[in-house]
Design a protein around this motif. Sequence first.
Motif, PDB file in Angstrom:
ATOM      1  N   ALA A 260       0.842  -1.188   0.000  1.00 61.87           N
ATOM      2  CA  ALA A 260       0.000   0.000   0.000  1.00 61.87           C
ATOM      3  C   ALA A 260       0.879   1.239   0.000  1.00 61.87           C
ATOM      4  O   ALA A 260       1.857   1.310   0.738  1.00 61.87           O
ATOM      5  CB  ALA A 260      -0.912   0.000   1.223  1.00 61.87           C
TER       6      ALA A 260
ATOM      7  N   VAL B 244      -5.212   5.790  -0.369  1.00 68.57           N
ATOM      8  CA  VAL B 244      -4.325   4.625  -0.488  1.00 68.57           C
ATOM      9  C   VAL B 244      -4.353   4.101  -1.921  1.00 68.57           C
ATOM     10  O   VAL B 244      -5.402   4.081  -2.573  1.00 68.57           O
ATOM     11  CB  VAL B 244      -4.740   3.510   0.504  1.00 68.57           C
ATOM     12  CG1 VAL B 244      -6.180   3.058   0.268  1.00 68.57           C
ATOM     13  CG2 VAL B 244      -3.799   2.314   0.404  1.00 68.57           C
TER      14      VAL B 244
ATOM     15  N   PHE C 126      -3.026   0.633  -3.995  1.00 69.88           N
ATOM     16  CA  PHE C 126      -2.514  -0.722  -3.796  1.00 69.88           C
ATOM     17  C   PHE C 126      -1.649  -1.136  -4.985  1.00 69.88           C
ATOM     18  O   PHE C 126      -1.934  -0.795  -6.132  1.00 69.88           O
ATOM     19  CB  PHE C 126      -3.670  -1.709  -3.624  1.00 69.88           C
ATOM     20  CG  PHE C 126      -4.528  -1.421  -2.424  1.00 69.88           C
ATOM     21  CD1 PHE C 126      -4.024  -1.568  -1.140  1.00 69.88           C
ATOM     22  CD2 PHE C 126      -5.832  -0.980  -2.570  1.00 69.88           C
ATOM     23  CE1 PHE C 126      -4.800  -1.302  -0.031  1.00 69.88           C
ATOM     24  CE2 PHE C 126      -6.622  -0.708  -1.469  1.00 69.88           C
ATOM     25  CZ  PHE C 126      -6.115  -0.867  -0.191  1.00 69.88           C
TER      26      PHE C 126
ATOM     27  N   ALA D 114      -0.599  -4.182   2.594  1.00 71.14           N
ATOM     28  CA  ALA D 114      -1.943  -3.629   2.457  1.00 71.14           C
ATOM     29  C   ALA D 114      -2.806  -3.882   3.685  1.00 71.14           C
ATOM     30  O   ALA D 114      -2.884  -5.016   4.181  1.00 71.14           O
ATOM     31  CB  ALA D 114      -2.623  -4.212   1.226  1.00 71.14           C
TER      32      ALA D 114
END
Length: 412
Positions: free
Chosen positions: A229, A236, A238, A262
Motif C-alpha cells: 500500500a 491509499v 494498492f 496492504a
Amino acid sequence: MYSTGQWVDMYCDGLYKPVCSNVTGHNVAFVFINTPMSWMEAQRYCREHLTDLAIPRNLSENEKIRAVIPGGVYSWIGLHKDTWKWSDGSLYVFNRWTSGHPTGGEKNAQQVVKVKLVGNSALDLNDPAVLGNLQAELKEKVKEQGVAAEIKLSWKKQLDGKIFYKEKKDQNWKWSLPDEDFYSNDQNIRNWAYAEPTSPWFTAECVHMYDNGLWNDAPCDWHYGFICANISGQTVKFVFINTIMNWTNAQRYCRQHYTDLASVRNLQENEQIRTMKPGVIAWIGLYRDTWKWSNGNLYLFYYWASGQPNGETEKCTSADFSLSGRWNDWSCSLKKAFICYLDAVPFTKQAVKLQLVGNSALDLNDPDVLEKLLEELKQKVEDQGVRADIKLSWKKCPNGKTFCKEKQKDQN
C-alpha cells in the motif's frame, strides 16, 4: 511426482518445484524448474515459458520426468482433480499412483468442517460420550440434507490437545500498519473464507487473500506474491508485487519501497485488491499478534511439549530438557534458570530525525534525490571516524512521504 516416479496428491497451494513440458509436434522434452511455487503458478509459468506442466502419457514418459527430478524432491506435474484432468484438458487414462494415493478421491472424500456451539451449554465437551452423541446428531443433520453416501465423522484435535476451545472475538489479529488514524471506525472488517481462521490461538499466522477476495490464515513462512500500500493521508493506492516471499520479507519490502503491506478498511478496498491480482493468492498486512521472542522477532518456529501451551495467562516459556528441550508455558513471575545468547556480529538500529533548513528547491519525493542524500549522510558518519558497516534507509511518515512539514513551534 516424487523423485521415485510415483505420484502423490497435494494441496494446490503448496510450494513445490514443477516439471514443464516443451512440445514440438509429437516430440516432448521435460524441463525441471528449480523454483518452488504453487500448482497454479507452476501452470502459468510453464505455459508462458514452455508448453504446459508435464503430462506423462505412458510409463516411458513417466520415467523421463522422473529422471529430471533431483533425489528426495516432490515436483508438480500437470494432473489436477476436476475430477482428475491433465493441465491441457486431455483425458486422464494412464496413472502411476503410489500405494495409498490418491487420498482424497470420491470414494474417500475428506472435508474439515468447523463446528460452533452457541449459547451457554452445560455439556462437558471433554466427555467421550457427549462427543459421540454430538457426532450422531451431526450425521443425522447431514442425512436430512439428502446426502445418501456412507459418512464417517471424527473430531480433529487442536494443537493444544482440545477439540473445542473458547472463541475469542478477534484473537489478536492486527494490521502491519500501526497508524490508528488511518483506520477510523472500519478497522475491524474481516472477510474470512468459510470456517476460517482455523489455527489455534497460540500459533503465529499471517493472512493471505484468495483469488475470490476471501481471506485465509496460513503459516507466515509460506511464500506468496503480496499487496503493498502507498498511503498519503487517508488516500491509499494498492500495488501487487508478483514476487513470492514469506510474510515478513514481504512486509520488509513494502516498508522499504512503499508504505506497508496492504490494510483493508472496507469491502470496496477488498474488491480493489481482488481485481488487481491475476487469479493468485497474495499476502495482505493482517497477522496474529501472539507469542513473540524477547528481541521482538516474529514467532514462526515452535517446539511445544504435548498439550502445551495450556494457559492463556501463562505468558512466558521454558524449555524442558528432560523432554528433549520441548517447551512449556509458565507464569512470568516464577524463578527459573535461563539461557542468554550473543550475536556473533552484533548490530544496532537507530532512528534519527533530520531537519532540512532553508528554502530548498530539491524534490524530496524524487527517489534519486533521496538516494543522493543517503550517500551524503553515510559519508558524514564515516568522516566522524565510524568504521562499522552502516546501512541507511528512509522511514516514511503516515502520509506516505519521507519528509513532513514541521508544525509551528507553539501549536497554539
